[in-house]
Design an enzyme around this catalytic site. Structure first.
Site, PDB file in Angstrom:
ATOM      1  N   ASP A  72       0.881  -1.181   0.000  1.00 43.22           N
ATOM      2  CA  ASP A  72       0.000   0.000   0.000  1.00 43.22           C
ATOM      3  C   ASP A  72       0.906   1.215   0.000  1.00 43.22           C
ATOM      4  O   ASP A  72       1.066   1.903   0.982  1.00 43.22           O
ATOM      5  CB  ASP A  72      -0.959  -0.005   1.201  1.00 43.22           C
ATOM      6  CG  ASP A  72      -0.251  -0.005   2.551  1.00 43.22           C
ATOM      7  OD1 ASP A  72       0.978  -0.248   2.585  1.00 43.22           O
ATOM      8  OD2 ASP A  72      -0.917   0.251   3.572  1.00 43.22           O
ATOM      9  N   CYS A  73       1.502   1.451  -1.149  1.00 42.88           N
ATOM     10  CA  CYS A  73       2.630   2.380  -1.219  1.00 42.88           C
ATOM     11  C   CYS A  73       2.191   3.789  -1.539  1.00 42.88           C
ATOM     12  O   CYS A  73       1.301   4.019  -2.328  1.00 42.88           O
ATOM     13  CB  CYS A  73       3.618   1.905  -2.284  1.00 42.88           C
ATOM     14  SG  CYS A  73       5.081   2.936  -2.358  1.00 42.88           S
ATOM     15  N   GLY A  74       2.893   4.734  -0.900  1.00 45.85           N
ATOM     16  CA  GLY A  74       2.668   6.147  -1.160  1.00 45.85           C
ATOM     17  C   GLY A  74       3.439   6.675  -2.347  1.00 45.85           C
ATOM     18  O   GLY A  74       3.530   7.876  -2.539  1.00 45.85           O
ATOM     19  N   GLY A  75       4.024   5.786  -3.142  1.00 48.24           N
ATOM     20  CA  GLY A  75       4.533   6.219  -4.439  1.00 48.24           C
ATOM     21  C   GLY A  75       6.035   6.305  -4.611  1.00 48.24           C
ATOM     22  O   GLY A  75       6.501   6.681  -5.675  1.00 48.24           O
ATOM     23  N   ILE A  79       6.766   0.732  -4.177  1.00 48.82           N
ATOM     24  CA  ILE A  79       6.274   0.674  -5.561  1.00 48.82           C
ATOM     25  C   ILE A  79       7.389   0.319  -6.541  1.00 48.82           C
ATOM     26  O   ILE A  79       7.138  -0.235  -7.610  1.00 48.82           O
ATOM     27  CB  ILE A  79       5.620   2.022  -5.939  1.00 48.82           C
ATOM     28  CG1 ILE A  79       4.816   1.913  -7.229  1.00 48.82           C
ATOM     29  CG2 ILE A  79       6.664   3.127  -6.058  1.00 48.82           C
ATOM     30  CD1 ILE A  79       4.036   3.164  -7.575  1.00 48.82           C
TER      31      ILE A  79
END
Lengths: 123, 201
Positions: A72-75, A79
């Site tokens: 659940d990556c913030g980018g 990722i």
């Protein structure tokens, strides 16, 4: 043990894929690297394939045992790290390729915005 | 704005090396610097993870032993990482959750008023530097960072009352953030007081 394969498509607003996740005797971990324990998407893939959901923040496993990773990556970090290692990567957030490792994030190894409806068993 | 609330309890686990400084929202020490951290730095970011992070993520990350987020970080707060200190100008939508659950922060020195990505925090352009193992990590609330809270009182938990101006500070523009940069003298006083507290603990 015979594992089933699943097809994972991008969800609404997502990017990449579809990925086929086919666990084997060696690669039989659905590796969850999210906050808050095993994410429901990892649990769903484990249930459908017969593989084992595994919390990467609680214990460690060698990369060669990982069938796919759920993030659940913030980018920025997760990722890119897993696509860089050519580990099929399923992001439950609606991310598009971004961050310093963007060159590794390709449709054949990364899919995002995934909800439970986007996971289907391949007969 | 929640900075007027009392700070949370110290970390639950007795094995924690030192108590959370009462005036920091988050604190810890650097345990490892991954081999790919210089590459990430070249791309303009520093990636931090807590000590539970799996091996793959440790390769690109600075691993630290911070554990507890006392209250959400917000723009105007100050980030201290080794001998680097900077003002946080924006906090991405996932940054607090990531920090609280995984000890995960992505630091980008672009002085943005909105982050490019939800996992990031933007900081005032400083030359990002890779901290040494053993260096300190701390995030100070804007009330503390603006020097209105005396560093010498850090041994009396929750004794301070942040000034009413905290709300105003939280909504200020980048320009005014620059005007209230923390004096270096205050910062070094804070770090010294922390070291004293750590030694006596």
């Amino acid at each position: 043990m015979a594992y089933k394969a699943v097809r994972v498509e991008k969800g609404r607003g997502g990017w990449g894929g579809p990925l086929t996740i086919r666990p084997t005797d060696e690669k039989n971990l659905i590796y969850c690297v999210t906050g808050g324990g095993i994410h429901p998407i990892a649990a769903k893939i484990a249930e459908l394939t017969g593989a084992e959901a595994f919390d990467g923040f609680r214990s460690s496993a060698p990369e060669k045992r990982i069938a796919c990773v759920v993030i659940d990556c913030g980018g920025t970090a997760r990722i890119g790290v897993y696509p860089m290692k050519r580990i099929p990567t399923i992001d439950v957030k609606q991310s598009s390729p971004s961050g310093p490792l963007i060159q590794f994030i390709k449709e054949d190894i990364f899919v995002s915005g995934v909800k439970e409806d986007n996971i289907k068993v391949i007969e | 704005m929640s900075s007027s609330e009392p700070l949370a309890d110290p970390p639950r686990e007795a094995s924690t090396r030192e108590a959370l400084p009462v005036d920091a929202k988050y604190a810890g020490y650097i345990l490892e610097v991954g081999p790919m951290v210089p590459e990430m730095l070249e791309a303009g970011v520093l990636v931090l993870f807590g000590e539970q992070a799996p091996a793959e993520l440790r390769e690109i990350a600075i691993v630290h032993n911070g554990r507890q987020l006392a209250e959400p970080i917000t723009h105007g707060d100050m980030l201290v990482l080794g001998n680097m200190s900077c003002v946080i100008t924006a906090v991405g939508g996932m940054a607090n959750e990531n920090l609280a659950e995984l000890g995960h922060i992505v630091i980008k020195a672009n002085c943005a008023s909105e982050t490019d990505l939800p996992g990031e925090i933007s900081v005032e352009p400083v030359v990002l530097r890779v901290p040494a193992v053993g260096a300190e990590l701390a995030i100070l609330s804007c009330a503390v960072a603006s020097g209105q809270f005396s560093a010498s009182s850090s041994s009396t938990p929750a004794a301070h009352t942040p000034p009413a101006s905290a709300d105003r500070l939280a909504s200020t523009s980048t320009a005014s953030i620059k005007q209230r940069r923390t004096p270096w003298g205050f910062l070094s006083a804070w770090l010294n007081s922390r070291r004293r507290v750590t030694r006596s603990a």
